[in-house]
Design an enzyme around this catalytic site. Structure first.
Site, short mmCIF file in Angstrom:
data_model
loop_
_atom_site.label_atom_id
_atom_site.label_comp_id
_atom_site.label_asym_id
_atom_site.label_seq_id
_atom_site.Cartn_x
_atom_site.Cartn_y
_atom_site.Cartn_z
N GLU A 138 26.30 40.18 33.67
CA GLU A 138 27.32 39.28 33.12
C GLU A 138 27.96 39.84 31.85
OE1 GLU A 138 28.31 37.16 35.06
OE2 GLU A 138 26.58 36.99 36.39
N HIS A 141 30.75 42.05 32.62
CA HIS A 141 32.01 41.33 32.89
C HIS A 141 32.82 41.14 31.60
CE1 HIS A 141 32.02 40.15 37.10
NE2 HIS A 141 30.78 39.72 37.04
C1 QAP Z 1 25.07 38.25 39.09
O1 QAP Z 1 25.63 37.11 41.02
C2 QAP Z 1 23.76 38.88 39.43
O2 QAP Z 1 28.60 38.09 47.54
C3 QAP Z 1 25.25 36.90 39.70
O3 QAP Z 1 28.90 35.97 49.14
C4 QAP Z 1 23.61 39.66 40.58
O4 QAP Z 1 25.47 34.94 41.47
C5 QAP Z 1 22.68 38.71 38.63
C6 QAP Z 1 27.07 35.54 45.43
C7 QAP Z 1 22.40 40.25 40.87
C8 QAP Z 1 21.47 39.31 38.93
C9 QAP Z 1 21.33 40.07 40.04
C10 QAP Z 1 27.54 36.76 45.87
C11 QAP Z 1 27.24 34.43 46.26
C12 QAP Z 1 26.46 35.35 44.11
C13 QAP Z 1 28.15 36.89 47.11
C14 QAP Z 1 25.77 36.05 41.87
C15 QAP Z 1 28.30 35.78 47.93
C16 QAP Z 1 27.84 34.56 47.50
C17 QAP Z 1 26.31 36.32 43.20
CO CO Z 2 29.52 39.30 38.62
#
Ligand code: QAP
Ligand code: CO
Length: 171
Positions: A138, A141
């Protein structure tokens, strides 16, 4: 209120977000909208820029051992600074702004986070495991960076091809 999430390759995602200076009702309402939007999209983390608002705000809600997301575990993080990053781990990441694509990314294993809560009060958080990874994802981002920017040339190429194909099939 559920807000629209902007998705890659929208150029707004490359913008560097600015520090928050006013911890007011407007910010609180936006934080509430972020939470509603993240939960409705099955996310565990969301940065303000993903809702086209370039401010240094992110939220996280890491699921418990049973995989349930509890509102008590919601963390609202404003103007964060990472201290003492240590160790390295790989994790298969995804992103609400890059839907349907997941790839391994290297992150620090642990870190100390200094930040402000919604009232502007200084807070400190020790993060490891998924929380640590999510914090780093995050905060990237806020710098206009996506996890796909960390892929090797070869994997990025593979991503661009797959993603474009998926976009076409959606239309
Ligand atoms: C960031 O990511 C993150 O492709 C948050 O179809 C990622 O919430 C933090 C999501 C990995 C820690 C480890 C993605 C939902 C959600 C998709 C998310 C989707 C539906 C991603
Ligand atoms: Co993201």
């Amino acid at each position: 209120m559920i807000l629209p999430i902007i998705t890659y390759p929208n150029k707004q995602l490359k913008v560097r977000s600015s520090e928050v200076t006013h911890f007011d009702e407007l910010l609180h309402r936006f934080l509430d909208d972020m939470y509603e939007t993240m939960i409705s999209s099955n996310g565990i983390g969301l940065a303000a820029i993903q809702l086209a608002n370039p401010i240094r705000v992110l939220i996280l809600c890491i699921p418990d051992e049973e995989g349930n997301q509890n509102k008590e575990d919601l963390i609202e993080i404003i103007n964060p600074i990472i201290h003492n990053p240590q160790g390295k781990v790989m994790y298969q990441e995804g992103c609400l702004s890059v839907p349907g694509f997941y790839e391994d990314v290297e992150r620090f294993e642990t870190l100390i986070l200094h930040y402000k809560n919604r009232y502007g009060e200084p807070c400190i958080l020790e993060a490891n495991e998924l929380l640590s990874i999510a914090v780093q994802h995050e905060i990237d981002h806020l710098e206009g960076k996506l996890f796909i920017d960390k892929l090797t040339y070869h994997r990025r190429k593979k991503f661009e091809k797959e993603y474009k194909k998926a976009l076409k099939e959606k239309k």
